[in-house]
Motif scaffolding. Structure first.
Motif, PDB file in Angstrom:
ATOM      1  N   GLU A  19       0.817  -1.203   0.000  1.00  0.00           N
ATOM      2  CA  GLU A  19       0.000   0.000   0.000  1.00  0.00           C
ATOM      3  C   GLU A  19       0.855   1.258   0.000  1.00  0.00           C
ATOM      4  N   ASN A  20       1.895   1.278   0.817  1.00  0.00           N
ATOM      5  CA  ASN A  20       2.701   2.482   0.968  1.00  0.00           C
ATOM      6  C   ASN A  20       3.962   2.411   0.113  1.00  0.00           C
ATOM      7  N   TYR A  38       2.446   6.043  -2.252  1.00  0.00           N
ATOM      8  CA  TYR A  38       1.070   5.632  -2.543  1.00  0.00           C
ATOM      9  C   TYR A  38       0.430   5.174  -1.240  1.00  0.00           C
ATOM     10  N   HIS A  39      -0.572   5.921  -0.810  1.00  0.00           N
ATOM     11  CA  HIS A  39      -1.229   5.624   0.451  1.00  0.00           C
ATOM     12  C   HIS A  39      -2.717   5.930   0.324  1.00  0.00           C
ATOM     13  N   ASP A  40      -3.512   5.062   0.884  1.00  0.00           N
ATOM     14  CA  ASP A  40      -4.959   5.267   0.891  1.00  0.00           C
ATOM     15  C   ASP A  40      -5.496   5.476  -0.529  1.00  0.00           C
ATOM     16  N   ASN A  41      -4.967   4.664  -1.456  1.00  0.00           N
ATOM     17  CA  ASN A  41      -5.396   4.687  -2.862  1.00  0.00           C
ATOM     18  C   ASN A  41      -5.134   6.025  -3.535  1.00  0.00           C
ATOM     19  N   LYS A  42      -4.106   6.730  -3.072  1.00  0.00           N
ATOM     20  CA  LYS A  42      -3.801   8.028  -3.657  1.00  0.00           C
ATOM     21  C   LYS A  42      -2.318   8.328  -3.504  1.00  0.00           C
ATOM     22  N   TRP A  84       1.643  13.197   2.469  1.00  0.00           N
ATOM     23  CA  TRP A  84       1.366  12.044   3.324  1.00  0.00           C
ATOM     24  C   TRP A  84       2.312  11.989   4.526  1.00  0.00           C
ATOM     25  N   THR A 910      -6.397   8.980  14.279  1.00  0.00           N
ATOM     26  CA  THR A 910      -6.814   8.039  13.249  1.00  0.00           C
ATOM     27  C   THR A 910      -5.800   6.911  13.180  1.00  0.00           C
ATOM     28  N   LYS A 911      -6.057   5.961  12.303  1.00  0.00           N
ATOM     29  CA  LYS A 911      -5.139   4.832  12.158  1.00  0.00           C
ATOM     30  C   LYS A 911      -3.797   5.266  11.601  1.00  0.00           C
ATOM     31  N   ASP A 912      -3.742   6.450  10.998  1.00  0.00           N
ATOM     32  CA  ASP A 912      -2.496   6.931  10.402  1.00  0.00           C
ATOM     33  C   ASP A 912      -1.591   7.638  11.400  1.00  0.00           C
TER      34      ASP A 912
END
Length: 1141
Positions: A19-20, A38-42, A84, A910-912
């Motif tokens: 993902e990352n 690339y994180h959280d589909n962006k 990010w 948040t989870k981040d």
């Protein structure tokens, strides 16, 4: 436990590398450029706070790009959204950037307006080993000098989640999309490095290396292969002198069909192993394509070119390599002969290497032709720089020879070409021909240009395609005869065609002027002639010099520039336009074109490098009578002519230049920029010294006349007068022109010092002066915290009042400001409050009990509870609070008894988030239970018995009043006891005085003054000495007191009497009442004998008894000092007041 840890590590690795994923963009190589993750589909950016060489090494390691090789900061030319990661701290041994310490995704703010461009040690090149747009995927880490290895197929290449990898590869190689994944490998996997590709879940990738991973979880047995959608069998049908130039065709079954996609010219050339596209044009019969590589088939005999026979070689960019004879057949030989225009194939054979053994420089191996190809080069074959073969292909053909002059109007001038042994070649030396003449360097710098004495050129003296027909010969101008015998529609039609003006519309003639000479030759043309001088000549008619020929053609010929007043030269014939070759183009041609286009009379030097593009016309030829390029002659390219090398003519006219002022605070001032070749460039100060130039610019901008003052940037601000602030200087400038297109950043000395009253929190000061809350924004707070390296801004407050009449800073920032010091600030009185800012680095946490209890946070220099934690709350952050208490324990529940309160702070995690300090937010909640946390080390307090309830308030008040009353009673008793003692003393005195009354009554007394008042004063004085309270009457009478001396009672006697009185006989409440009596002729007070001293509650009124005073003889001192009998303790007169002695 170990199994769970192992699974967690696997999950972390999958997240970090899947993902990352890190990629590098906007670079010439996938291992250089701007860092994105690339994180959280962006895709987003990475800030460079705390950047270090170790971070660069981890980035390069994460992207399979070797080691860090330096980085630079550059202005962001795009909005940074999202950022990010920021504040990343690496130790250098991490395998991925996600393993480095950082606050979390989208947590740390980054507002510097710059990006980090990194350069890694690897230089990646990915290609296909096999055919054009088909083959095994191989890669190189040194820019293709040596190939390092292959991508592996065995980790799901092209399947399921990894199906995008072949598509990314085909697109990056300009081969369309993935059409097929071969089931069988095309080559045997060599012993080399191996790389896996994992593109699952990632969008927007442009290079397969952005998917590269060093481990794929399986053994690599087969290389990854792909057949792209653009893998077609192609060929260029044209001149054999360069098989990489011609009409592009695609095989469709057994036939060849033209390709018309002009936009993919470069791609076609690469797929045919012809380099890149030089220029292309779309003709009626298809796409004419000229690639940069020059490839042709040549026949050699003993190392020398032979006439339509010999060993078959491929000459690529003047380097020849043999073709292997493996599987060589008649079809391949026939293709060679046809390609070389040598007739048909007579013989095909193979020849062993003259040196014996294998050759190691073979260019084509296992050649397979269908017999329909335009060139041997377009047949399928194995191509590899390291091919080995033992024999060369050999062929014998037929051929003929021709000679011609090209590239100029007419047949008697041009470039000499000879078709020698089946191919057209440029003749580079006059000795190769018996034709003599003068050299014309204007034709072509590479070839021999010949102009013969009979060379003539026609022109039209009117508009571009109509007017009188003129002829120029050897710098002399003549006019074509308009004789009705020779000037007819066929001849006129030939003139129109030669002038590229279509067909004839009207044929006419006109009378010549006085100085106009008529051409003495007459022509009879057929319908197919393309030049008047190719027509047959006839005898002179009788009326040959009476008139001059005129014509009006059907076509229209115009010339312009692709960008208005600048750009590529376009020649348009009947709406169809094409470029002109730059080699013969002159400055005079440019000047005439600029003038005709109303673009000024001056031609400027281009600073933009021209791009290769299709050129339609080889040259433009004007006569001395021609002053407009539209009337000039044109020479078109033949289909197979490649002499221009796709180098088009490019012109910049002075009328293309525009000016503007860069944004400033005034409309008619600012940095001057010019639009030069569609680029806005700053102007040097020296260019504006001429006031006329400045006035012209100001008038063009509707700003009147130019001011005398020329403002410059901060570097040369000394030339500006009366500077008051930085805003009096212009913004950034850069030299003109320069290959360095980076924007200039200016950092001034003595920058304003921004600070907070305490570390990372408190009042904002600029140069030790506080800031007023005038239009203060959250973004300003972020700039303060960022500038002080205090991480994110939590918020700001404005609660402290300013000092009256004191001046403070008022700050106003623009969007392009990234430091408070860059913002505009003015001093003035503050009508609002002073600004305080709180940063994340000032955050501290604690709990109200050991290892548990309510969570308290301190970020604005005071401890406070926080709102209830949102659910679900990231448990990893709770673990950080419990790291010294054996970890977080979710099973412990908080107390059910609590007070609901209003709170001002919330932990928004948040989870981040990776650090709890970035969760702190100024967000209130009403009537809530404060957040709690319990760790494994928490020990609940023992339950104590319920403490006794406090006594009621009434009881406390009652007890207090009772104590006060007791104190008052004790004080009164004390006073009464003292007074009682004084009364007893007076009774004793009265007893002592009773013996004197006898003497008074017997008449033995002297006359004495009235001493009654003095006795009263004496009694009062005695009470005061005893410490009793004083009445108001005592105070008034004190002013009238006179000194009085008792002769019969000394002070020692009085004190003796008082000492002999037993105090236990005194009790109860009483008042002393004195009754007047006479002692020694003095009226004295005496206690009322009727009073009951034990039960007295009130004081009866005084009574007074008068006594007569008689003179008596004086006693001797001895008599007066005779001792009187004293009362004893049991005397009734002492115990019972009111009875006589």
């Amino acid at each position: 436990m170990m199994l769970l840890l192992f699974l967690f590590l696997l999950l972390f690795t999958a997240i970090a590398k899947g993902e990352n994923r890190l990629i590098l963009i906007d670079g010439s190589n996938p291992c250089e450029g701007i860092i994105q993750i690339y994180h959280d589909n962006k895709l987003g950016y990475i800030g460079d706070k705390h950047w270090s060489d170790k971070t660069e090494d981890v980035v390069c390691k994460s992207t399979q790009c070797g080691k860090g090789n330096g980085s630079t900061r550059e202005p962001a030319m795009r909005p940074l959204d999202p950022v990010w990661l920021n504040e990343v701290k690496c130790k250098g041994d991490e395998s991925h950037l996600g393993e480095c310490k950082h606050p979390g995704f989208a947590i740390s703010q980054f507002d510097t307006g710059t990006l980090r461009r990194i350069q890694c040690s690897n230089k990646i090149n990915i290609s296909l080993d096999g055919y054009a747009c088909a083959g095994a995927v191989k890669y190189s880490t040194d820019a293709g000098e040596t190939y390092s290895g292959y991508f592996c197929k065995d980790n799901g290449w092209g399947l399921d989640k990894n199906k995008d990898a072949p598509n990314i590869l085909c697109k990056s190689l300009k081969c369309g999309t993935a059409k097929e994944i071969p089931k069988k490998p095309w080559i045997t996997l060599k012993q080399s490095e191996k790389m896996w590709a994992d593109c699952s879940g990632i969008k927007g990738l442009t290079n397969l290396w952005q998917c590269a991973t060093a481990t794929g979880g399986s053994a690599c047995l087969n290389p990854a292969t792909v057949i792209c959608s653009d893998h077609e069998i192609l060929q260029l049908s044209g001149d054999a002198s360069n098989v990489c130039s011609g009409l592009l065709q695609q095989r469709d079954g057994e036939a060849w069909t033209p390709v018309r996609d002009i936009k993919r010219s470069t791609e076609w050339c690469e797929r045919m192993h012809c380099g890149t596209s030089a220029h292309s044009s779309l003709a009626a019969d298809g796409l004419q394509l000229n690639c940069t590589d020059n490839v042709r088939v040549v026949l050699m005999d003993k190392g020398e070119p032979s006439h339509c026979y010999g060993e078959v070689y491929i000459q690529r960019n003047n380097y020849s390599q043999p073709v292997c004879a493996s599987l060589w057949s008649d079809k391949e030989a026939e293709v060679v002969c046809n390609e070389l225009r040598c007739g048909s194939s007579v013989l095909r054979n193979d020849k062993k290497s003259s040196r014996g053994g294998e050759m190691d420089n073979v260019i084509m191996h296992n050649v397979e032709c269908s017999g329909k190809e335009s060139s041997l080069w377009h047949c399928r074959a194995q191509r590899d720089p390291h091919l080995r073969c033992s024999s060369k292909a050999y062929v014998v053909c037929s051929e003929s020879m021709k000679v011609k002059l090209k590239d100029t109007p007419g047949k008697c001038a041009g470039r000499l070409e000879i078709k020698y042994e089946g191919k057209w070649q440029r003749n580079r030396s006059p000795r190769d021909s018996d034709i003599t003449g003068r050299l014309d360097s204007n034709v072509n710098k590479e070839a021999v240009g010949i102009t013969c004495e009979g060379h003539a050129m026609i022109f039209l003296d009117g508009d571009s395609c109509s007017g009188k027909v003129g002829i120029q010969n050897l710098q002399q101008t003549y006019w074509l005869s308009g004789s009705n015998v020779t000037w007819n529609k066929e001849t006129a039609n030939t003139v129109c065609r030669e002038m590229h003006c279509g067909g004839v519309l009207n044929v006419n003639n006109t009378l010549p002027g006085g100085e106009e000479k008529v051409w003495d030759k007459f022509y009879s043309c057929s319908r197919n002639e393309t030049s008047l001088f190719n027509c047959g000549e006839t005898q002179n008619p009788k009326d040959f010099n009476f008139t001059i020929a005129t014509v009006k053609c059907s076509g229209e010929k115009t010339m312009n520039l692709s960008g208005g007043c600048l750009g590529y030269v376009n020649v348009c014939l009947n709406g169809k336009c094409g470029g002109v070759c730059a080699n013969p183009w002159t400055d005079e041609d440019s000047r005439m074109l600029c003038t005709s286009q109303n673009c000024g009379e001056h031609v400027l030097k281009p600073i933009t490098k021209t791009k290769p593009m299709h050129v339609t016309f080889k040259s433009v030829h004007c006569t001395e009578m021609t002053h407009n390029l539209n009337k000039c002659n044109l020479v078109s390219f033949d289909d197979n002519d490649k002499t221009c090398n796709n180098n088009p003519a490019y012109v910049v006219c002075s009328g293309s230049v525009k000016v503007r002022l860069t944004p400033s605070r005034e409309k008619c001032s600012g940095g001057l920029e010019v639009n030069y070749e569609n680029q806005w460039l700053p102007v040097c100060k020296d260019a504006l010294k001429d006031k006329k130039t400045r006035n012209t610019i100001c008038r063009e901008l509707d700003c009147g006349q130019a001011a005398d003052e020329i403002k410059d940037g901060p570097k040369t601000a000394k030339g500006v007068q009366n500077l008051k602030s930085i805003w009096d200087c212009e913004k950034k400038t850069s030299p003109l022109p320069s290959s360095n297109t980076n924007q200039i950043f200016i950092k001034c000395q003595d920058e304003p010092k921004v600070n907070l009253s305490t570390q990372c929190a408190g009042k904002v000061t600029v140069n030790d002066l506080e800031v007023c809350n005038t239009n203060w924004e959250d973004r300003y707070s972020r700039l303060v915290c960022q500038e002080l390296s205090c991480s994110n801004a939590i918020g700001f407050s404005a609660v402290e009042e300013p000092i009256k009449d004191k001046e403070y800073f008022h700050v106003n920032c623009e969007e392009n400001h990234y430091q408070i010091g860059q913002c505009k600030r003015v001093k003035g009185k503050c009508e609002k409050m002073l600004v305080s800012v709180f940063c994340a680095d000032n955050v501290k946490f604690k709990s109200t009990e050991k290892c548990g209890g309510q969570i308290q946070v301190n970020y604005r220099n005071r401890w406070e509870e926080v709102c209830p934690l949102a659910k679900p709350f990231p448990e990893k952050l709770l673990e950080t609070l419990c790291e010294n208490c054996e970890g977080y324990n979710s099973s412990i529940k908080g107390s059910e008894v609590f007070n609901r309160v209003n709170l001002e702070t919330t932990l928004s995690c948040t989870k981040d988030h990776n650090d709890l300090m970035h969760c702190v937010e100024q967000k209130s909640c009403v009537d809530q239970k404060p957040a709690e946390i319990y760790c494994n080390g928490y020990v609940p307090k023992p339950e104590n018995p319920e403490p006794p309830s406090p006594p009621p308030v009434g009881i406390i008040l009652g007890v207090g009043l009772l104590l006060v009353l007791v104190i008052i009673i004790v004080v009164i008793i004390r006073i009464c006891i003292v007074n009682k003692g004084k009364n007893i003393s007076l009774r004793i005195l009265r007893k002592r005085m009773s013996t004197k009354e006898v003497e008074i009554e017997s008449g033995d007394y002297d006359n004495v003054p009235d001493m009654s008042n003095q006795m009263e004063d004496l009694g009062a004085a005695r009470f005061k000495e005893g410490g009793s309270f004083h009445s108001n009457n005592d105070v008034r009478d004190a002013a009238e007191m006179q000194p009085l001396t008792l002769q019969t009672l000394t002070a020692a006697e009085g004190e003796h009497l008082l000492q002999d009185v037993p105090m236990d006989k005194v009790s109860g409440k009483f008042c002393s009442i004195l009754i007047p009596s006479v002692y020694n002729g003095v009226t004295v007070e005496e206690e009322d004998p009727q009073e009951d001293y034990d039960d007295i509650e009130a004081c009866p009124e005084f009574t007074q008894t008068e006594a007569e005073v008689h003179e008596s003889p004086q006693e001797s001192p001895q008599e007066s000092t005779a001792e009187e009998p004293l009362l004893v303790e049991g005397d009734d007169d002492y115990l019972v007041p009111g009875q006589d002695g």
